[in-house]
Design a protein around this motif. Structure first.
Motif, short mmCIF file in Angstrom:
data_model
loop_
_atom_site.label_atom_id
_atom_site.label_comp_id
_atom_site.label_asym_id
_atom_site.label_seq_id
_atom_site.Cartn_x
_atom_site.Cartn_y
_atom_site.Cartn_z
N UNK A 32 3.96 15.31 -12.49
CA UNK A 32 3.04 15.93 -13.45
C UNK A 32 2.75 17.37 -13.05
N UNK A 33 2.52 17.58 -11.75
CA UNK A 33 2.21 18.93 -11.26
C UNK A 33 3.39 19.87 -11.45
N UNK A 40 3.78 36.89 -13.55
CA UNK A 40 2.96 37.98 -13.03
C UNK A 40 3.88 39.05 -12.47
N UNK A 89 0.84 -1.21 0.00
CA UNK A 89 0.00 0.00 0.00
C UNK A 89 0.87 1.24 0.00
N UNK A 108 3.61 20.84 -14.96
CA UNK A 108 2.53 21.78 -15.27
C UNK A 108 2.88 23.16 -14.74
N UNK A 109 3.45 23.19 -13.52
CA UNK A 109 3.80 24.48 -12.91
C UNK A 109 4.84 25.19 -13.77
N UNK A 123 2.04 6.52 -6.89
CA UNK A 123 0.96 7.38 -7.42
C UNK A 123 1.24 8.84 -7.10
N UNK A 124 1.60 9.09 -5.83
CA UNK A 124 1.90 10.45 -5.41
C UNK A 124 3.06 11.02 -6.19
N UNK A 156 5.41 24.67 -17.22
CA UNK A 156 4.98 25.03 -18.56
C UNK A 156 3.73 25.91 -18.58
N UNK A 157 2.97 25.86 -17.52
CA UNK A 157 1.74 26.66 -17.51
C UNK A 157 1.86 27.90 -16.62
N UNK A 158 3.11 28.17 -16.17
CA UNK A 158 3.24 29.28 -15.23
C UNK A 158 2.98 30.61 -15.94
N UNK A 159 2.41 31.54 -15.20
CA UNK A 159 2.13 32.86 -15.74
C UNK A 159 3.09 33.83 -15.08
N UNK A 177 2.01 11.90 -9.79
CA UNK A 177 1.19 13.12 -9.79
C UNK A 177 2.04 14.35 -9.48
N UNK A 216 2.82 1.62 -3.37
CA UNK A 216 2.00 2.03 -4.50
C UNK A 216 1.53 3.47 -4.37
N UNK A 217 1.21 3.87 -3.12
CA UNK A 217 0.75 5.25 -2.97
C UNK A 217 1.89 6.23 -3.14
#
Lengths: 194, 278
Positions: B21-22, B33, B7, B25-26, B14-15, B28-31, B18, B10-11
């Protein structure tokens, strides 16, 4: 055969078992973001996006990771983890590409993370033993049902603005009452057994 | 034991997936400001009154940071706030002259006559569409409180069927100015003492019939003003605040007493009167 079943799932999710009006899930954004039809539609699309993707992802994780390892009892934790990350990514995406919608949704976007409708759809998928395609269909159509509900309510609220209810009913009380009345109308659909 | 181990492993996996991935995303998708936007937002009042013409305080902060607006664009901001924002932006401090909203009508229920009894939606815009409201004077305040509903600072009250601005609460955001369907509210300099509380565009004789106090355009004030600061235009007197010295001569000579001392004591409110009698 397959298509007919999907159609039945879709109809049930949108009308007879509408998330808001018969399951009473996701009431917070339903009351919070329904002030203007435009932001209500934006919220609906955000939920649609999250719910469809989370349905697919949670199904994959459940069937490919949790079942082979006999970890089904941890499904809620795993689903919350996935949904939270997904919402984070969507938030960044909106902030970059649709800043107007990002600002309009405000605090309600992160609230999708803990929106019981999203987690609910993932759990119902498992409960009803849906296949992958069925899960995605259910997630998408349940979110469409949510959007329909929130748009109807935004329309009702636009009329409520010019109404003069008794003082004790002003604000949230009259909103809850009207939501209850719409829910009663939706309960009429429950006669259609599928 | 192995159950717990699988358990946890695996967690962790998974964590981890994710998390990666986050973080991607932070990246490539950052703005990007402007860090100043947040600081300016903090210095702004945050009432989102819309008086500056922007969608809200956040939108104004963005405009200031881009150099499209001046800190003084926010009428609600106090002088200290203007200085703070000017410092953040590194520009010269420019104070806007402090103004206050003023209702140009004194047609209370006791002095202004009505042409019909209005029983529709409790909103001035709606009433205005029904033959220009219930008051005989087509320019008069209808007293249904659209300005009160729009004011974010609770600075306007309807007293005896006519809107009155509380000078101590008014932040002169100007929302009421656009909200009033009759255009009765204007922003006047906070320091100037006298103001004309009427916008009647009718002839004097007509105004006399509809209201006991309305300006009849007699021009006595105009003749008595030493500074040429008051002129009768379109049926009513109008003060040019750039020339006005607040001498009070016009108010003294006005036969209708419609040029009023805005700094004077506010009239005793009806509620207080009631309390006193009780």
């Amino acid at each position: 055969m397959e298509f007919k079943e999907l159609l039945l799932i879709a109809f049930a999710a949108i009308v007879t078992e509408n998330f808001i009006f018969s399951r009473f899930m996701g009431i917070c954004p339903f009351l919070g973001v329904s002030e203007k039809p435009s932001t209500a539609a934006g919220m609906g699309f955000a939920v649609m996006f999250v719910m469809t993707l989370s349905s697919a992802l949670t199904w994959l994780v459940y069937h490919l990771v949790l079942i082979p390892n006999e970890l089904e009892y941890l499904q809620t934790i795993a689903f919350i983890l996935i949904i939270a990350s997904l919402v984070q990514i969507i938030e960044m995406f909106l902030k970059k590409f649709v800043p107007v919608l990002y600002r309009a949704l405000g605090v309600y976007l992160p609230l999708i993370t803990t929106n019981c409708a999203v987690l609910g759809s993932a759990l119902i998928n498992i409960q009803k033993n849906y296949s992958f395609i069925e899960s995605v269909t259910f997630g998408l159509t349940a979110a469409i049902g949510f959007t329909v509900a929130i748009l109807i309510f935004a329309g009702v609220r636009a009329r409520l603005r010019f109404a003069e209810p008794p003082k004790a009913f002003r604000g949230i009380p009259i909103l809850l009452l009207s939501a209850g009345l719409i829910a009663m109308a939706f309960s009429g659909f429950s006669g259609i057994s599928l | 034991m192995t159950g717990i181990l699988t358990a946890v492993l695996w967690f962790l996996l998974i964590g981890g997936v994710l998390g990666v991935a986050l973080s991607f995303a932070a990246k490539y998708l950052s703005v990007k400001e402007d860090p100043r936007i947040e600081k300016i937002s903090e210095a702004l009042p945050g009432a989102n009154c819309g008086g500056c013409g922007h969608a809200g305080c956040a939108a104004l902060a963005e405009a200031i940071a881009k150099g499209e607006a001046l800190p003084s664009a926010c009428a609600v901001l106090d002088p200290d706030g203007v200085e703070t924002i000017s410092e953040i932006m590194g520009i010269k401090v420019e104070h806007a002259k402090k103004t206050v909203a003023h209702v140009m009508c004194s047609g209370t229920c006791s002095v202004a006559r009505k042409k019909y009894t209005y029983e529709g939606v409790h909103d001035c815009v709606a009433a205005d569409r029904l033959a220009g409201g219930d008051k005989l004077c087509p320019n008069g305040c209808m007293g249904l409180g659209t300005c009160v509903a729009h004011c974010k600072f609770d600075a306007i009250k309807i007293i005896d069927g006519c809107a009155v601005v509380d000078r101590s609460l008014c932040r002169s955001c100007g929302v009421c100015v656009t909200a009033c369907p009759k255009g009765l509210i204007s922003l006047i300099p906070y320091d100037s003492v006298y103001a004309v509380a009427c916008t009647s565009a009718e002839l004097g004789a007509v105004t006399r019939k509809s209201c006991d106090v309305g300006c009849i355009g007699c021009k006595i004030c105009e003749k008595n003003c030493e500074f040429e600061a008051i002129k009768v235009e379109k049926g009513h007197a109008k003060i040019n605040y750039e020339l006005c010295t607040s001498c009070g001569k016009c108010a003294e000579v006005c036969p209708r007493k419609i040029i009023r001392n805005t700094h004077g004591k506010p009239e005793v409110k009806i509620e207080e009167k009631l309390e006193e009698t009780i």
